[in-house]
Design a protein around this motif. Structure first.
Motif, PDB file in Angstrom:
ATOM      1  N   GLY A   1      -3.803   1.545  -3.171  1.00  0.00           N
ATOM      2  CA  GLY A   1      -3.503   0.219  -3.392  1.00  0.00           C
ATOM      3  C   GLY A   1      -3.641  -0.482  -4.670  1.00  0.00           C
ATOM      4  O   GLY A   1      -3.000  -1.602  -5.152  1.00  0.00           O
TER       5      GLY A   1
ATOM      6  N   PHE B   1       0.735  -1.116  -0.064  1.00  0.00           N
ATOM      7  CA  PHE B   1       0.156  -0.091  -0.060  1.00  0.00           C
ATOM      8  C   PHE B   1       0.827   1.518  -0.058  1.00  0.00           C
ATOM      9  O   PHE B   1       2.043   1.298   0.796  1.00  0.00           O
ATOM     10  CB  PHE B   1      -0.870   0.171   1.320  1.00  0.00           C
ATOM     11  CG  PHE B   1      -2.003  -0.892   1.112  1.00  0.00           C
ATOM     12  CD1 PHE B   1      -2.820  -1.051   0.123  1.00  0.00           C
ATOM     13  CD2 PHE B   1      -2.190  -1.908   2.286  1.00  0.00           C
ATOM     14  CE1 PHE B   1      -3.815  -1.953   0.035  1.00  0.00           C
ATOM     15  CE2 PHE B   1      -3.428  -2.588   2.239  1.00  0.00           C
ATOM     16  CZ  PHE B   1      -4.184  -2.711   1.029  1.00  0.00           C
TER      17      PHE B   1
ATOM     18  N   PRO C   1      -8.296   0.180   0.439  1.00  0.00           N
ATOM     19  CA  PRO C   1      -9.270   0.470   1.716  1.00  0.00           C
ATOM     20  C   PRO C   1      -9.370   1.958   2.214  1.00  0.00           C
ATOM     21  O   PRO C   1      -8.565   2.654   2.204  1.00  0.00           O
ATOM     22  CB  PRO C   1      -8.503  -0.417   2.722  1.00  0.00           C
ATOM     23  CG  PRO C   1      -7.039  -0.639   2.194  1.00  0.00           C
ATOM     24  CD  PRO C   1      -6.772  -0.170   0.849  1.00  0.00           C
ATOM     25  N   ASN C   2     -10.816   1.905   2.761  1.00  0.00           N
ATOM     26  CA  ASN C   2     -10.984   3.336   3.176  1.00  0.00           C
ATOM     27  C   ASN C   2     -10.150   3.639   4.279  1.00  0.00           C
ATOM     28  O   ASN C   2      -9.755   2.959   5.347  1.00  0.00           O
ATOM     29  CB  ASN C   2     -12.550   3.129   3.536  1.00  0.00           C
ATOM     30  CG  ASN C   2     -13.150   4.453   4.287  1.00  0.00           C
ATOM     31  OD1 ASN C   2     -12.726   5.533   3.657  1.00  0.00           O
ATOM     32  ND2 ASN C   2     -14.186   4.478   5.194  1.00  0.00           N
ATOM     33  N   LEU C   3     -10.075   4.999   4.649  1.00  0.00           N
ATOM     34  CA  LEU C   3      -9.387   5.611   5.592  1.00  0.00           C
ATOM     35  C   LEU C   3     -10.389   6.552   6.409  1.00  0.00           C
ATOM     36  O   LEU C   3     -10.621   7.651   6.155  1.00  0.00           O
ATOM     37  CB  LEU C   3      -8.193   6.327   5.398  1.00  0.00           C
ATOM     38  CG  LEU C   3      -6.996   5.551   4.548  1.00  0.00           C
ATOM     39  CD1 LEU C   3      -5.952   6.633   3.983  1.00  0.00           C
ATOM     40  CD2 LEU C   3      -6.458   4.702   5.631  1.00  0.00           C
TER      41      LEU C   3
ATOM     42  N   LYS D   1      -6.285   4.314   1.186  1.00  0.00           N
ATOM     43  CA  LYS D   1      -4.944   3.869   1.142  1.00  0.00           C
ATOM     44  C   LYS D   1      -4.888   3.357  -0.295  1.00  0.00           C
ATOM     45  O   LYS D   1      -5.477   2.531  -0.587  1.00  0.00           O
ATOM     46  CB  LYS D   1      -4.823   2.727   2.278  1.00  0.00           C
ATOM     47  CG  LYS D   1      -3.335   2.582   2.395  1.00  0.00           C
ATOM     48  CD  LYS D   1      -2.857   3.379   3.530  1.00  0.00           C
ATOM     49  CE  LYS D   1      -1.429   3.448   3.865  1.00  0.00           C
ATOM     50  NZ  LYS D   1      -0.880   4.640   4.656  1.00  0.00           N
TER      51      LYS D   1
END
Lengths: 255, 167
Positions: free
Chosen positions: B84, B19, B46-48, B82
């Motif tokens: 990726g 990532f 993925p969500n932050l 993030k």
């Protein structure tokens, strides 16, 4: 000859590590102070009293029971502590432990605990002063690499995701961080509430060391069949086939 | 016999083996932008969340996920994921080698790059329910059906529709 449990078959490093986890014969790699472990668990403030669900057993007047006479209660049970938990997420990128092996370790070595195994996380519940000891043992031993494993009470996902650039397991809540000095610091407790100070967890393992200590069979690490190209499968696979056969044909009855 | 046109657009997916930190993501996106030929691009990961979404710590702020500003081609926006995976559509095949070289320059670790079909061509039921009839087909595949309307970014040489924000 006294019986000596074998725990797990095989001669691969993964097999050996699995035996170590199950037997509890683990190397201690670090020493995180008890107060820090308690702070990361987040159930009580370090130094605070333990909350209880019943009076100490001595004051309760237990019934006359032979089992109670044989089995000594754990410290937490004797004091009537509440049941608390610690939950771990281990990266599939060669973390030293996996949910199953944390559970085996707990079920075999920790008295009065209730391990729960899930695909990406593993929880152990026990009386509060017992779980604090068990959690510290996990933190301090080779079961844990501070970059690839972390304690996560909620928002646990990360075990099957790619690692971050600095080699840390992805954490949506950023409970741990890599310091500039190369040490990993815990900045939040296991449910994501910020701590009043950063807790130094020490240096993470190198990739080579993680692969050496892992309990994960992986095609790009060490496959379960043993060394690729070997004339014979590792005993772990033979034992697995054997169990599969017994289970499929007659129902699993190891005798 | 059908011969494919060499000016036909191509779709590419870049998957780094780790990532990306915001700094690396910015570097990579700028290198990709510098290569040119982008019709549309999507960053995915993925969500932050800005605060703890559930559990006993629900609502506690996550300062680490706030203010992750990156600047791509002179335009600043805030990262909500993030990074990726990056999917993009290029004007033609001739930009592909340059894109690969751009990734090699920007990423300090291994990555996968592959051509394929990554954006859908017809609106889904969700697309229709949320956005109605879409005038510009380039938006298709850029919208996260679970995200809110404002969580969308389109970075292109020509600025196209909808709010120009992050995804």
């Amino acid at each position: 000859m006294a019986y000596k449990p074998q725990f797990y078959p095989g001669t691969t490093t993964v097999g050996i590590n699995r035996r170590k986890h199950m037997s509890g014969n683990l190397e201690k790699l670090r020493d995180i102070p008890e107060a820090d472990v308690v702070a990361i668990m987040g159930h009580r403030a370090p130094g605070a009293d333990y909350s209880s669900t019943h009076p100490p057993l001595k004051e309760m007047g237990e019934p006359d029971c032979p089992i109670r006479q044989i089995v000594a209660p754990t410290a937490g049970a004797a004091a009537g502590d509440r049941v608390r938990y610690s939950q771990w997420t281990d990266s599939m990128y060669f973390a030293p432990s996996t949910p199953y092996w944390r559970s085996y370790w707990g079920a075999i070595n920790c008295k009065g605990c209730d391990p729960g195994t899930l695909s990406g996380r593993q929880i152990i519940e026990a009386r509060e002063r017992d779980i604090e000891i068990y959690t510290k043992q996990q933190y301090d031993s080779e079961m844990t690499d501070v970059a690839l494993c972390s304690m996560r009470g909620c928002t646990v996902h990360g075990h099957s995701l790619r690692l971050e650039e600095n080699g840390m397991q992805f954490d949506m809540l950023s409970r741990t961080e890599m310091g500039k000095d190369g040490n990993v610091y815990a900045t939040k407790d296991q449910v994501g509430i910020p701590l009043d100070r950063k807790i130094n967890l020490g240096k993470p393992m190198t990739e080579a060391e993680a692969k050496k200590r892992t309990t994960i069979f992986r095609a790009d690490g060490l496959p379960m069949c043993g060394k690729a190209g070997a004339r014979k499968y590792d005993e772990a696979v033979e034992a697995l086939h054997h169990m599969w056969e017994l289970r499929s044909k007659w129902g699993f009855r190891p005798e | 016999m059908v011969t494919e046109s060499d000016t036909e657009s191509i779709q590419v997916e870049i998957v780094p083996s780790r990532f990306l930190m915001p700094v690396t993501a910015q570097k990579l996106l700028n290198e990709i932008y510098g290569n040119g030929g982008i019709i549309r691009i999507m960053i995915h990961g993925p969500n932050l969340p800005r605060s703890v979404p559930y559990g006993p710590g629900r609502g506690a702020p996550i300062e680490e996920n706030r203010g992750l500003l990156i600047e791509v081609a002179g335009q600043a926006f805030e990262l909500c994921v993030k990074v990726g995976r990056i999917r993009l559509e290029l004007e033609s095949d001739k930009y592909f080698d340059g894109l690969k070289a751009a990734c090699e320059r920007a990423l300090p670790f291994t990555f996968q790059i592959r051509r394929g079909k990554f954006f859908h061509t017809k609106p889904t039921i969700t697309d229709y329910a949320k956005y109605g009839k879409m005038g510009d087909a380039r938006i298709l595949g850029l919208i996260d059906p679970k995200a809110k309307n404002d969580r969308l970014a389109i970075l292109s040489e020509e600025r196209v529709t909808i709010t120009d924000e992050e995804r």
